[in-house]
Design an enzyme around this catalytic site. Structure first.
Site, PDB file in Angstrom:
ATOM      1  N   ARG A  93      37.131  35.515  24.264  1.00 24.48           N
ATOM      2  CA  ARG A  93      37.499  35.538  22.847  1.00 24.48           C
ATOM      3  C   ARG A  93      37.692  36.953  22.344  1.00 24.48           C
ATOM      4  O   ARG A  93      38.570  37.216  21.543  1.00 24.48           O
ATOM      5  CB  ARG A  93      36.389  34.842  22.049  1.00 24.48           C
ATOM      6  CG  ARG A  93      36.420  35.097  20.563  1.00 24.48           C
ATOM      7  CD  ARG A  93      35.630  34.067  19.822  1.00 24.48           C
ATOM      8  NE  ARG A  93      36.104  32.739  20.145  1.00 24.48           N
ATOM      9  CZ  ARG A  93      35.354  31.638  20.126  1.00 24.48           C
ATOM     10  NH1 ARG A  93      34.094  31.700  19.773  1.00 24.48           N
ATOM     11  NH2 ARG A  93      35.874  30.476  20.437  1.00 24.48           N
ATOM     12  N   TYR A  94      36.840  37.862  22.785  1.00 21.95           N
ATOM     13  CA  TYR A  94      36.858  39.237  22.282  1.00 21.95           C
ATOM     14  C   TYR A  94      37.626  40.127  23.246  1.00 21.95           C
ATOM     15  O   TYR A  94      37.786  39.794  24.419  1.00 21.95           O
ATOM     16  CB  TYR A  94      35.429  39.747  22.152  1.00 21.95           C
ATOM     17  CG  TYR A  94      34.621  39.113  21.053  1.00 21.95           C
ATOM     18  CD1 TYR A  94      34.847  39.440  19.723  1.00 21.95           C
ATOM     19  CD2 TYR A  94      33.611  38.202  21.344  1.00 21.95           C
ATOM     20  CE1 TYR A  94      34.087  38.880  18.714  1.00 21.95           C
ATOM     21  CE2 TYR A  94      32.847  37.630  20.327  1.00 21.95           C
ATOM     22  CZ  TYR A  94      33.087  37.983  19.014  1.00 21.95           C
ATOM     23  OH  TYR A  94      32.333  37.433  18.025  1.00 21.95           O
ATOM     24  N   ARG A  97      35.061  41.614  26.373  1.00 14.42           N
ATOM     25  CA  ARG A  97      33.920  40.913  26.969  1.00 14.42           C
ATOM     26  C   ARG A  97      34.214  39.422  27.081  1.00 14.42           C
ATOM     27  O   ARG A  97      35.004  38.882  26.311  1.00 14.42           O
ATOM     28  CB  ARG A  97      32.632  41.158  26.191  1.00 14.42           C
ATOM     29  CG  ARG A  97      32.727  40.897  24.711  1.00 14.42           C
ATOM     30  CD  ARG A  97      31.825  41.921  23.996  1.00 14.42           C
ATOM     31  NE  ARG A  97      31.654  41.636  22.575  1.00 14.42           N
ATOM     32  CZ  ARG A  97      32.541  41.998  21.645  1.00 14.42           C
ATOM     33  NH1 ARG A  97      33.686  42.572  21.985  1.00 14.42           N
ATOM     34  NH2 ARG A  97      32.310  41.738  20.372  1.00 14.42           N
ATOM     35  N   CYS A 106      19.006  23.511  31.133  1.00 19.91           N
ATOM     36  CA  CYS A 106      18.005  24.372  30.509  1.00 19.91           C
ATOM     37  C   CYS A 106      16.631  23.860  30.907  1.00 19.91           C
ATOM     38  O   CYS A 106      16.474  22.715  31.333  1.00 19.91           O
ATOM     39  CB  CYS A 106      18.114  24.323  28.988  1.00 19.91           C
ATOM     40  SG  CYS A 106      19.587  25.162  28.358  1.00 19.91           S
ATOM     41  N   CYS A 110      16.933  22.471  23.293  1.00 19.67           N
ATOM     42  CA  CYS A 110      16.811  22.679  21.848  1.00 19.67           C
ATOM     43  C   CYS A 110      17.664  21.625  21.149  1.00 19.67           C
ATOM     44  O   CYS A 110      18.842  21.466  21.471  1.00 19.67           O
ATOM     45  CB  CYS A 110      17.331  24.061  21.468  1.00 19.67           C
ATOM     46  SG  CYS A 110      16.654  25.403  22.470  1.00 19.67           S
ATOM     47  N   CYS A 113      21.193  22.612  19.729  1.00 20.58           N
ATOM     48  CA  CYS A 113      22.077  23.289  20.680  1.00 20.58           C
ATOM     49  C   CYS A 113      23.538  23.232  20.250  1.00 20.58           C
ATOM     50  O   CYS A 113      24.078  22.180  19.945  1.00 20.58           O
ATOM     51  CB  CYS A 113      21.951  22.653  22.065  1.00 20.58           C
ATOM     52  SG  CYS A 113      22.992  23.465  23.298  1.00 20.58           S
ATOM     53  N   ARG A 115      25.976  24.008  22.168  1.00 22.85           N
ATOM     54  CA  ARG A 115      26.805  23.641  23.309  1.00 22.85           C
ATOM     55  C   ARG A 115      26.369  22.288  23.878  1.00 22.85           C
ATOM     56  O   ARG A 115      26.483  22.031  25.068  1.00 22.85           O
ATOM     57  CB  ARG A 115      26.714  24.743  24.360  1.00 22.85           C
ATOM     58  CG  ARG A 115      28.064  25.122  24.928  1.00 22.85           C
ATOM     59  CD  ARG A 115      27.972  26.393  25.746  1.00 22.85           C
ATOM     60  NE  ARG A 115      28.253  27.562  24.970  1.00 22.85           N
ATOM     61  CZ  ARG A 115      27.645  28.741  25.143  1.00 22.85           C
ATOM     62  NH1 ARG A 115      26.711  28.892  26.055  1.00 22.85           N
ATOM     63  NH2 ARG A 115      27.974  29.766  24.393  1.00 22.85           N
ATOM     64  N   ASP A 273      24.932  26.618  13.665  1.00 18.58           N
ATOM     65  CA  ASP A 273      26.334  26.193  13.715  1.00 18.58           C
ATOM     66  C   ASP A 273      26.498  24.791  13.127  1.00 18.58           C
ATOM     67  O   ASP A 273      25.566  23.995  13.118  1.00 18.58           O
ATOM     68  CB  ASP A 273      26.819  26.209  15.171  1.00 18.58           C
ATOM     69  CG  ASP A 273      26.953  27.622  15.715  1.00 18.58           C
ATOM     70  OD1 ASP A 273      27.310  28.523  14.930  1.00 18.58           O
ATOM     71  OD2 ASP A 273      26.691  27.816  16.916  1.00 18.58           O
ATOM     72  N   ASP A 310      28.663  32.639  13.190  1.00 18.90           N
ATOM     73  CA  ASP A 310      29.684  32.511  14.229  1.00 18.90           C
ATOM     74  C   ASP A 310      30.760  31.623  13.602  1.00 18.90           C
ATOM     75  O   ASP A 310      30.517  30.440  13.325  1.00 18.90           O
ATOM     76  CB  ASP A 310      29.090  31.896  15.503  1.00 18.90           C
ATOM     77  CG  ASP A 310      29.785  32.427  16.755  1.00 18.90           C
ATOM     78  OD1 ASP A 310      30.911  32.943  16.625  1.00 18.90           O
ATOM     79  OD2 ASP A 310      29.212  32.305  17.848  1.00 18.90           O
ATOM     80  N   LYS A 317      31.755  36.281  15.670  1.00 19.05           N
ATOM     81  CA  LYS A 317      30.583  36.525  14.834  1.00 19.05           C
ATOM     82  C   LYS A 317      30.927  37.475  13.694  1.00 19.05           C
ATOM     83  O   LYS A 317      31.508  38.527  13.923  1.00 19.05           O
ATOM     84  CB  LYS A 317      29.471  37.126  15.679  1.00 19.05           C
ATOM     85  CG  LYS A 317      29.007  36.165  16.761  1.00 19.05           C
ATOM     86  CD  LYS A 317      28.096  36.845  17.750  1.00 19.05           C
ATOM     87  CE  LYS A 317      27.781  35.958  18.920  1.00 19.05           C
ATOM     88  NZ  LYS A 317      28.909  35.818  19.868  1.00 19.05           N
TER      89      LYS A 317
HETATM   90  C1  LIG Z   1      28.725  35.968  21.133  1.00 21.17           C
HETATM   91  C2  LIG Z   1      29.867  35.995  22.034  1.00 21.17           C
HETATM   92  C3  LIG Z   1      30.151  37.138  22.788  1.00 21.17           C
HETATM   93  C4  LIG Z   1      29.326  38.405  22.684  1.00 21.17           C
HETATM   94  O1  LIG Z   1      29.406  38.958  21.408  1.00 21.17           O
HETATM   95  P1  LIG Z   1      28.604  40.289  21.062  1.00 21.17           P
HETATM   96  O2  LIG Z   1      28.786  40.455  19.593  1.00 21.17           O
HETATM   97  O3  LIG Z   1      29.213  41.376  21.881  1.00 21.17           O
HETATM   98  O4  LIG Z   1      27.171  40.049  21.453  1.00 21.17           O
HETATM   99  C5  LIG Z   1      31.235  37.106  23.614  1.00 21.17           C
HETATM  100  N1  LIG Z   1      32.011  36.006  23.722  1.00 21.17           N
HETATM  101  C6  LIG Z   1      31.777  34.900  22.990  1.00 21.17           C
HETATM  102  C7  LIG Z   1      32.685  33.738  23.136  1.00 21.17           C
HETATM  103  C8  LIG Z   1      30.683  34.847  22.130  1.00 21.17           C
HETATM  104  O5  LIG Z   1      30.435  33.737  21.432  1.00 21.17           O
END
Ligand SMILES: *Cc1c(COP(=O)(O)O)cnc(C)c1O
Length: 390
Positions: A93-94, A97, A106, A110, A113, A115, A273, A310, A317
């Site tokens: 998504r980002y 990363r 798990c 929880c 959850c 997911r 969420d 989120d 986020k």
């Molecule tokens: C939370 C998340 C991350 C990591 O986000 P950071 O703000 O760097 O901790 C990366 N990918 C996805 C899909 C996420 O939900």
């Protein structure tokens, strides 16, 4: 079988066992059966020991209720993680990363959850489909940070974890590895000396833990955290704001302080969420802002995590802050401190620029940087046309 696997086998994983433990007054076995069928239940001995009485914050996190079956406005995949999934088990998504789901299970489940659509189901987080994930990560040099999640990655054996670390470390552009895990609270015995020895070879490896209530920081959990910190694993914590668990500034402050003492740096507090079946855990957003306000200034800055939502639908986020700024103009900023006292900061006498959308480090021409048009001084500067898009 390792010791931690034996301990896992002593978990409560059925409503009947739960009723045997707490009595049929506390557990409506027939009424709760649909909730149980809808999502896994398991409560490890460590999590069970944290439950002091029926309906307390620990109980609420793990024991299903009929409210789970009320589907209000929650959706199945509220963060649209599957929409951002180029290959199985990866959500990208980002920019730099990616999230890599490596375990379907798990130690304890929880009830809130996010997911739950996948967790507990090995067909939805397939262990035999890592290859396309590694190929994807290797083919995307912009990914410098891989977050292992699930399920709980620490439910995998050391052998499998080491295999994953080796495959990731064979990809030169991956700088850091993160593990998202609730195991230090659920099954602290999992943090073995063998694991700690092994993980040192693959640093930098970070772990984001998940604690929601101060009573989760038991002596065993603190000892597990200490073993990880001694092994050079920087520790963070991702807490979820939950009604009936931690929707109280005093509880959150105690939690954050205890985390710091255990060498864990609080990282995020999430709004719960909008996940189907989790409605009864949600609070108003104002509650989270109240909590941040009760932390900032009143305790160590290190104990103050970012409070984030989120964004539903996959926006990522977004941090929210209580309102400290009263006024901001070209001459000064008027704001209040944590005690509510008013202060003024004078602006420097320089032209002001703000960046628009997109990468703030990109060259200005591509990046929609425009002078702020305020008052007479700005009007004297040449105007630049604002570009749309980026
Ligand atoms: C939370 C998340 C991350 C990591 O986000 P950071 O703000 O760097 O901790 C990366 N990918 C996805 C899909 C996420 O939900």
């Amino acid at each position: 079988m390792s010791d931690w696997q034996k301990i896992l086998h002593e978990s409560i994983d059925s409503l009947d066992k739960l009723a045997t433990k707490f009595g049929t007054d506390a557990i409506d076995v027939d009424g709760l059966k649909p909730a149980f069928d809808n999502f896994q239940m398991r409560i490890t001995p460590a999590a069970l020991a944290q439950i002091k009485e029926v309906g307390d914050p620990m109980w609420n996190q793990y024991v299903p209720t009929v409210q789970e079956l009320d589907i209000v406005d929650g959706v199945i995949d509220s963060l649209d993680e599957d929409g951002d999934s180029p290959v199985p088990n990866i959500t990208h998504r980002y920019p730099d990363r990616a999230l890599f789901l490596v375990s379907p299970v798990c130690a304890s489940y929880c009830r809130f959850c996010t997911r739950r659509r996948k967790v507990g189901d090995p067909e939805k987080i397939p262990l035999n489909q890592y290859d396309s994930a590694f190929e994807y990560l290797a083919a995307h040099p912009e990914i410098r940070d891989v977050i292992l999640s699930g399920g709980d990655p620490m439910m995998l054996s050391d052998r499998r974890l080491e295999y994953i670390f080796q495959r990731l470390r064979a990809i030169p552009h991956i700088e850091i590895i993160r593990i998202g895990s609730r195991i230090t609270s659920h099954l602290p015995e999992r943090i073995t000396d063998e694991f700690c020895q092994m993980v040192r070879k693959y640093h930098p490896v970070y772990m984001n833990t998940h604690f929601n209530h101060p009573s989760e920081l038991t002596p065993a959990a603190v000892a597990a955290l200490s073993r990880l910190a001694d092994a050079g694993v920087p520790l963070g914590c991702q807490t979820v704001l939950l009604r009936g668990v931690n929707d109280d500034p005093q509880v959150m402050k105690e939690l954050m302080q205890k985390l710091l003492k255990a060498r864990v740096r609080p990282y995020y507090i999430y709004m719960a969420d909008q996940v189907a079946g989790g409605e009864h855990f949600r609070t108003q957003v104002e509650k989270g802002l109240e909590i941040v306000k009760a932390l900032r200034g009143w305790t160590s800055g290190l104990a103050v995590p970012h409070f984030v939502i989120d964004a539903p639908g996959g926006g990522g986020k977004v941090p929210l802050l209580p309102e400290y700024v009263e006024e901001i103009n070209e001459d000064e900023v008027v704001f209040r401190n944590y005690e509510g006292k008013r202060f003024v900061y004078k602006q420097p006498r320089q032209p002001i620029t703000v960046s628009g959308c997109g990468d703030p480090l990109a060259p200005a021409a591509q990046n929609d940087v425009v002078p702020i048009q305020i008052g007479k001084k700005a009007a004297a500067r040449p105007r630049r046309r604002r570009k749309t898009g980026s």
